[in-house]
Design an enzyme around this catalytic site. Structure first.
Site: not given
Length: 314
Positions: A12, A43, A103, A131, A133, A170, A198, A226, A271
């Site tokens: 992405c 990741h 991001c 995680h 994020e 996301t 996302c 991931s 990723s």
């Protein structure tokens, strides 16, 4: 063997941007050394190994603040997953040069949390515990952000705030997020929605949900860390109804998975380096159940092929 190359798949824009930022850092002789990445830039171990070959070292640990304690000097790169204001402040106090590869979609969520905090809201944040994020998002305003991963977590919430908003990590499965959001709405009927899946994650999940239906098996190429790769395998099984396995690269594929399989669908996490996915597709396309010479599983993509090419500025 027939192969359905699910599209879209793979990188992405947030991942590509983060890797280009880190690659440019490796070429910038003015940056103080050593250069560290605070956690995995994205990741995928193939990517972090390739950066290490370029002299950029990935540090790992339980959380970003703990990782930062390992750094005494030099430059640190914040990963695509984002970091909390506390981490940024700690890096500044250490006198480190910082480079932000967060991001843009993650930054939008951080901005939302800041905005609604100023307006007196509490936030229910749907994400995967442990995680990076969610760690960064919760860290924006830990006193008003409540992390939930399951419907049971929602049932255990005890929030008295009159103004409440629900948002999410996301890279979550949009179907999981929907179910948990419904649980939130049931408990807090006045809650406001702000779904943050996302677009890249959403369209990749939708592609798997439709295209994997035509296959006997789905192979998801992606790192075990991931979240979006793991969610793609989940979508194949739970939405498309097709058995799925996630592999880091061709070396992890098991021939017994292919028994009685005529058509296999292949996708990749956001990723996952494109050459790694292409290697898997090439193997499956030439695979013949009746010809042992086609059964050799060998990973041969060199690290120099993993990272994006960047132009050196004069």
């Amino acid at each position: 063997m027939d192969v359905i190359k699910i599209s879209p798949r793979g990188y992405c824009y947030g991942v590509v941007d983060a890797m280009v930022i880190a690659k440019n850092a490796s070429l910038d002789k003015t940056l103080p050394r050593p250069i560290y990445i605070l956690g995995m830039i994205v990741h995928n171990k193939h990517v972090t190994d390739a950066f290490e070959e370029d002299g950029i070292y990935t540090l790992d640990g339980t959380n970003r603040l703990e990782i930062l304690k390992q750094v005494e000097k030099g430059t640190v790169i914040f990963t695509a997953h984002g970091v909390s204001p506390e981490v940024r402040k700690a890096a500044e106090e250490k006198g480190l040069v910082t480079i932000d590869a967060t991001c843009p979609d993650v930054t939008k969520t951080h901005d939302l949390i800041r905005k609604v905090k100023a307006e007196g809201y509490h936030v229910i944040y749907i994400g995967k515990k442990g995680h990076p994020e969610p760690e960064g998002a919760v860290g924006v305003a830990p006193e008003i952000v409540h992390l939930v991963e399951t419907e049971e977590d929602v049932r255990n919430l005890d929030i008295q705030a009159e103004k409440l908003i629900v948002t999410n990590q996301t890279t979550m499965s949009q179907w999981d997020v929907h179910d948990i959001m419904e649980s939130v709405k049931e408990k807090y009927p006045y809650v406001e929605y702000h779904q943050e899946i996302c677009l890249a994650t959403q369209v990749r999940q939708e592609a798997v949900s439709e295209q994997a239906k035509k296959a006997d098996l789905t192979i998801v190429v992606g790192d075990p860390k991931s979240n979006n790769s793991n969610r793609l395998a989940q979508v194949s099984e739970e939405i498309a109804g097709t058995k799925a396995y996630r592999i880091g690269d061709i070396s992890e594929l098991k021939l017994e998975w292919l028994k009685d399989v005529n058509t296999v669908a292949v996708t990749a996490g956001a990723s996952t380096p494109t050459p790694i996915t292409k290697e898997v597709i090439r193997f499956l396309e030439q695979f013949d159940h009746n010809d042992e010479s086609t059964w050799q599983l060998e990973h041969s993509v060199p690290l120099k092929k993993i990272l994006p090419k960047v132009k050196i500025k004069n």
